[in-house]
Design an enzyme around this catalytic site. Sequence first.
Site, PDB file in Angstrom:
ATOM      1  N   GLY A   8      52.127  27.179  58.259  1.00  0.00           N
ATOM      2  CA  GLY A   8      53.318  26.434  57.894  1.00  0.00           C
ATOM      3  C   GLY A   8      52.989  24.962  57.760  1.00  0.00           C
ATOM      4  N   ASP A  49      44.994  21.244  64.098  1.00  0.00           N
ATOM      5  CA  ASP A  49      45.031  19.913  64.708  1.00  0.00           C
ATOM      6  C   ASP A  49      43.888  19.733  65.697  1.00  0.00           C
ATOM      7  OD1 ASP A  49      47.269  19.206  63.260  1.00  0.00           O
ATOM      8  OD2 ASP A  49      48.673  19.466  64.914  1.00  0.00           O
TER       9      ASP A  49
END
Length: 186
Positions: free
Chosen positions: A6, A33
């Site tokens: 997403g 991340d």
Amino acid sequence: MIVLNGASSSGKSGIVRCLQAELPEPWLAYGCDSFVDSLPARMRGGGGGDGDGGIVFAEDGGVSVGAEFRALEAAWMEGIAAMARAGARIVVDEVFLGGAESQRRWLRALDGLDVLWVAVRCEPGAAAGREIARGDRTPGTAAAQAAVVHEGVVYDLEVDTTHTESMACARTIAARLRQGVAPRPA
């Protein structure tokens, strides 16, 4: 294995934490991340240059990556796949900047593994509000990624965090996981 895809600020990290709480077995969580954070600082460019072949976050929310980034990303994917092949249950929090091509890279790495592919959608306005509240994202990134990350990607399940809490999404994913996962060809 579970792969959540997403846009930035769509709610993936919250779902991952809830999945870890909801699923009876231990699941390891890895995200794009954490991969980006593990890169040398010179490869995490801000808005100019090429980030030394790494990743560049433009002021308009766009993201671009270089060849060195792709090589390290491929090694990271293979490492996650190796852990899954060794028996670890893994959930990956991803942003498919290249849409279907990004999924193809993961499919190659995860060949032969059972994977539940989950779209995490969120209306761009809601994601933009979360982005501002977080304060650690370039404004505009969520809106820029909202549609492109899903282009041509094939999913087993979709959840939408616009009006649904992370725990409800995690429970939907856990229920689908209990039904079993059909392998896909690479």
